[in-house]
Motif scaffolding. Structure first.
Motif, PDB file in Angstrom:
ATOM      1  N   ARG A  44      17.092 -23.840 -69.748  1.00  0.00           N
ATOM      2  CA  ARG A  44      16.507 -25.150 -69.455  1.00  0.00           C
ATOM      3  C   ARG A  44      16.959 -26.174 -70.506  1.00  0.00           C
ATOM      4  NH1 ARG A  44      10.961 -27.023 -67.314  1.00  0.00           N
ATOM      5  NH2 ARG A  44      10.381 -28.658 -68.769  1.00  0.00           N
ATOM      6  N   PHE A  45      16.949 -25.778 -71.777  1.00  0.00           N
ATOM      7  CA  PHE A  45      17.442 -26.640 -72.850  1.00  0.00           C
ATOM      8  C   PHE A  45      18.903 -27.000 -72.601  1.00  0.00           C
ATOM      9  CE2 PHE A  45      19.602 -27.201 -76.921  1.00  0.00           C
ATOM     10  CZ  PHE A  45      18.817 -28.165 -77.538  1.00  0.00           C
ATOM     11  N   ASP A  46      19.709 -26.015 -72.201  1.00  0.00           N
ATOM     12  CA  ASP A  46      21.135 -26.252 -71.938  1.00  0.00           C
ATOM     13  C   ASP A  46      21.345 -27.240 -70.789  1.00  0.00           C
ATOM     14  OD1 ASP A  46      21.851 -24.528 -73.996  1.00  0.00           O
ATOM     15  OD2 ASP A  46      22.244 -22.829 -72.654  1.00  0.00           O
ATOM     16  N   VAL A  47      20.553 -27.118 -69.725  1.00  0.00           N
ATOM     17  CA  VAL A  47      20.667 -28.055 -68.604  1.00  0.00           C
ATOM     18  C   VAL A  47      20.297 -29.466 -69.065  1.00  0.00           C
ATOM     19  CG1 VAL A  47      19.652 -28.721 -66.378  1.00  0.00           C
ATOM     20  CG2 VAL A  47      20.388 -26.361 -66.756  1.00  0.00           C
ATOM     21  N   MET A  48      19.199 -29.567 -69.799  1.00  0.00           N
ATOM     22  CA  MET A  48      18.791 -30.888 -70.295  1.00  0.00           C
ATOM     23  C   MET A  48      19.850 -31.464 -71.229  1.00  0.00           C
ATOM     24  SD  MET A  48      14.692 -30.381 -70.874  1.00  0.00           S
ATOM     25  CE  MET A  48      14.334 -32.138 -71.120  1.00  0.00           C
ATOM     26  N   SER A  49      20.456 -30.622 -72.039  1.00  0.00           N
ATOM     27  CA  SER A  49      21.511 -31.059 -72.951  1.00  0.00           C
ATOM     28  C   SER A  49      22.711 -31.610 -72.182  1.00  0.00           C
ATOM     29  CB  SER A  49      21.947 -29.891 -73.835  1.00  0.00           C
ATOM     30  OG  SER A  49      23.014 -30.254 -74.670  1.00  0.00           O
ATOM     31  N   ALA A  50      23.115 -30.901 -71.141  1.00  0.00           N
ATOM     32  CA  ALA A  50      24.246 -31.358 -70.326  1.00  0.00           C
ATOM     33  C   ALA A  50      23.924 -32.687 -69.661  1.00  0.00           C
ATOM     34  CB  ALA A  50      24.609 -30.302 -69.282  1.00  0.00           C
ATOM     35  N   LEU A  51      22.713 -32.795 -69.115  1.00  0.00           N
ATOM     36  CA  LEU A  51      22.329 -34.049 -68.455  1.00  0.00           C
ATOM     37  C   LEU A  51      22.224 -35.191 -69.472  1.00  0.00           C
ATOM     38  CD1 LEU A  51      19.697 -32.767 -65.862  1.00  0.00           C
ATOM     39  CD2 LEU A  51      22.113 -33.365 -65.479  1.00  0.00           C
ATOM     40  N   ALA A  52      21.822 -34.884 -70.691  1.00  0.00           N
ATOM     41  CA  ALA A  52      21.754 -35.917 -71.733  1.00  0.00           C
ATOM     42  C   ALA A  52      23.151 -36.424 -72.095  1.00  0.00           C
ATOM     43  CB  ALA A  52      21.048 -35.374 -72.971  1.00  0.00           C
ATOM     44  N   ARG A  53      24.151 -35.552 -72.009  1.00  0.00           N
ATOM     45  CA  ARG A  53      25.533 -35.949 -72.319  1.00  0.00           C
ATOM     46  C   ARG A  53      26.143 -36.824 -71.220  1.00  0.00           C
ATOM     47  NH1 ARG A  53      26.538 -30.236 -73.697  1.00  0.00           N
ATOM     48  NH2 ARG A  53      26.087 -30.060 -75.897  1.00  0.00           N
ATOM     49  N   PHE A  54      25.584 -36.726 -70.012  1.00  0.00           N
ATOM     50  CA  PHE A  54      26.106 -37.472 -68.870  1.00  0.00           C
ATOM     51  C   PHE A  54      24.976 -38.291 -68.255  1.00  0.00           C
ATOM     52  CE2 PHE A  54      28.834 -33.813 -69.428  1.00  0.00           C
ATOM     53  CZ  PHE A  54      30.110 -34.368 -69.333  1.00  0.00           C
ATOM     54  N   PRO A  55      24.594 -39.390 -68.896  1.00  0.00           N
ATOM     55  CA  PRO A  55      23.442 -40.159 -68.416  1.00  0.00           C
ATOM     56  C   PRO A  55      23.616 -40.704 -66.995  1.00  0.00           C
ATOM     57  CG  PRO A  55      24.453 -41.199 -70.350  1.00  0.00           C
ATOM     58  CD  PRO A  55      25.182 -39.927 -70.106  1.00  0.00           C
ATOM     59  N   GLU A  56      24.852 -40.851 -66.529  1.00  0.00           N
ATOM     60  CA  GLU A  56      25.085 -41.309 -65.156  1.00  0.00           C
ATOM     61  C   GLU A  56      24.789 -40.212 -64.147  1.00  0.00           C
ATOM     62  OE1 GLU A  56      28.835 -39.348 -66.496  1.00  0.00           O
ATOM     63  OE2 GLU A  56      27.405 -40.693 -67.444  1.00  0.00           O
ATOM     64  N   GLY A  57      24.633 -38.983 -64.636  1.00  0.00           N
ATOM     65  CA  GLY A  57      24.270 -37.867 -63.787  1.00  0.00           C
ATOM     66  C   GLY A  57      25.436 -36.951 -63.478  1.00  0.00           C
ATOM     67  N   LEU A  58      25.101 -35.766 -63.022  1.00  0.00           N
ATOM     68  CA  LEU A  58      26.087 -34.761 -62.631  1.00  0.00           C
ATOM     69  C   LEU A  58      25.674 -34.149 -61.302  1.00  0.00           C
ATOM     70  CD1 LEU A  58      26.504 -32.775 -65.980  1.00  0.00           C
ATOM     71  CD2 LEU A  58      28.244 -34.190 -64.900  1.00  0.00           C
ATOM     72  N   LYS A  59      26.663 -33.899 -60.436  1.00  0.00           N
ATOM     73  CA  LYS A  59      26.402 -33.119 -59.231  1.00  0.00           C
ATOM     74  C   LYS A  59      26.082 -31.689 -59.669  1.00  0.00           C
ATOM     75  CE  LYS A  59      29.610 -35.646 -56.281  1.00  0.00           C
ATOM     76  NZ  LYS A  59      30.841 -35.548 -55.473  1.00  0.00           N
ATOM     77  N   MET A  60      25.369 -30.961 -58.826  1.00  0.00           N
ATOM     78  CA  MET A  60      25.011 -29.579 -59.165  1.00  0.00           C
ATOM     79  C   MET A  60      26.258 -28.750 -59.469  1.00  0.00           C
ATOM     80  SD  MET A  60      21.797 -29.191 -59.252  1.00  0.00           S
ATOM     81  CE  MET A  60      21.470 -30.878 -59.615  1.00  0.00           C
ATOM     82  N   SER A  61      27.308 -28.931 -58.674  1.00  0.00           N
ATOM     83  CA  SER A  61      28.541 -28.165 -58.903  1.00  0.00           C
ATOM     84  C   SER A  61      29.173 -28.528 -60.243  1.00  0.00           C
ATOM     85  CB  SER A  61      29.539 -28.399 -57.771  1.00  0.00           C
ATOM     86  OG  SER A  61      29.864 -29.773 -57.671  1.00  0.00           O
ATOM     87  N   GLU A  62      29.127 -29.814 -60.614  1.00  0.00           N
ATOM     88  CA  GLU A  62      29.661 -30.230 -61.912  1.00  0.00           C
ATOM     89  C   GLU A  62      28.833 -29.645 -63.051  1.00  0.00           C
ATOM     90  OE1 GLU A  62      31.438 -34.652 -60.789  1.00  0.00           O
ATOM     91  OE2 GLU A  62      29.293 -34.448 -61.269  1.00  0.00           O
ATOM     92  N   LEU A  63      27.530 -29.657 -62.869  1.00  0.00           N
ATOM     93  CA  LEU A  63      26.621 -29.118 -63.877  1.00  0.00           C
ATOM     94  C   LEU A  63      26.856 -27.615 -64.066  1.00  0.00           C
ATOM     95  CD1 LEU A  63      24.278 -29.649 -65.820  1.00  0.00           C
ATOM     96  CD2 LEU A  63      22.718 -29.454 -63.886  1.00  0.00           C
ATOM     97  N   SER A  64      26.980 -26.892 -62.972  1.00  0.00           N
ATOM     98  CA  SER A  64      27.198 -25.446 -63.086  1.00  0.00           C
ATOM     99  C   SER A  64      28.566 -25.145 -63.694  1.00  0.00           C
ATOM    100  CB  SER A  64      27.028 -24.751 -61.735  1.00  0.00           C
ATOM    101  OG  SER A  64      27.989 -25.191 -60.819  1.00  0.00           O
ATOM    102  N   THR A  65      29.576 -25.938 -63.358  1.00  0.00           N
ATOM    103  CA  THR A  65      30.899 -25.750 -63.960  1.00  0.00           C
ATOM    104  C   THR A  65      30.850 -26.039 -65.452  1.00  0.00           C
ATOM    105  OG1 THR A  65      32.030 -26.303 -61.894  1.00  0.00           O
ATOM    106  CG2 THR A  65      33.306 -26.539 -63.930  1.00  0.00           C
ATOM    107  N   PHE A  66      30.195 -27.132 -65.818  1.00  0.00           N
ATOM    108  CA  PHE A  66      30.078 -27.525 -67.218  1.00  0.00           C
ATOM    109  C   PHE A  66      29.390 -26.435 -68.036  1.00  0.00           C
ATOM    110  CE2 PHE A  66      27.890 -29.730 -70.727  1.00  0.00           C
ATOM    111  CZ  PHE A  66      28.972 -30.369 -71.326  1.00  0.00           C
TER     112      PHE A  66
END
Length: 156
Positions: A44-66
Motif C-alpha cells: 500500500r505504501f508502494d502504491v501511494m509512493s508511485a501515485l505521489a511521483r505521478f500527480p497527474e495519475g497513472l493507469k492501472m497497467s502503468e502502475l503495475s508496470t512501474f
C-alpha cells in the motif's frame, strides 16, 4: 575456474548473501513498523509512493508496470485507497474505458507523513554508514544495476 576466479566467485556470492540478508532485514522491519504503528502495508505504501511521483495519475497497467506487480494487486489496493478517500479514479479524456488513479489531497498528506517516517526509519537503520561509505556503496550498486539492465536488454 582457476583458483583466483573461484575465490572471486565465492567472494561475490558472500557479498550477494549479505546484501540479501540486509535488504530482507530492513524490509521486514519496515513492514513491521508500517503494520504496527500505522495499520498499513508495504504494498500500500508502494502504491501511494508511485501515485505521489505521478500527480497527474497513472493507469492501472502503468502502475503495475512501474511497481512490477500484477494489475490485480494494484487494483485491490487502489480500490481500498479510493474507499478511504486517499485516492480517486479519473476518466481519461478521449478514452471512455480508461481511468487513471491519483492521490487525493488527503492521500497526499497521509503519504507525506508516512514517507517522512519511512525516511527516518531508513536513516536510523543505516546510521552506522558515513557519507563516504554511502557514496561508495551507492556507486558500486549503480554498477551492478547498470550491468543488470544491460543483461535484461540483451535477453529481451
Amino acid at each position: 575456474m582457476t583458483g583466483q576466479s573461484e575465490t572471486l566467485s565465492k567472494a561475490r556470492l558472500r557479498v550477494w548473501l549479505k546484501l540479501l540478508k540486509a535488504s530482507n532485514g530492513i524490509e521486514a522491519e519496515i513492514r513491521r513498523r508500517l503494520r504496527d504503528g500505522h495499520n498499513t502495508t508495504l504494498p500500500r505504501f508502494d502504491v501511494m509512493s508511485a501515485l505521489a511521483r505521478f500527480p497527474e495519475g497513472l493507469k492501472m497497467s502503468e502502475l503495475s508496470t512501474f511497481l512490477r506487480v500484477s494489475n490485480g494487486n494494484v487494483t485491490g489496493i487502489v480500490d481500498k485507497l479510493t474507499e478511504e478517500g486517499l485516492a480517486q479514479r479519473v476518466a481519461v479524456p478521449g478514452d471512455k474505458r480508461a481511468q487513471v488513479a491519483r492521490l487525493t489531497k488527503k492521500g497526499e498528506a497521509e503519504f507525506e507523513s508516512l514517507a517522512n517516517r519511512h525516511e527516518s526509519w531508513i536513516n536510523s537503520m543505516l546510521d552506522g554508514l558515513t557519507n563516504e561509505d554511502l557514496e561508495t556503496l551507492s556507486d558500486k550498486l549503480e554498477r551492478v544495476l547498470a550491468q543488470s539492465s544491460e543483461q535484461e536488454r540483451a535477453d529481451a
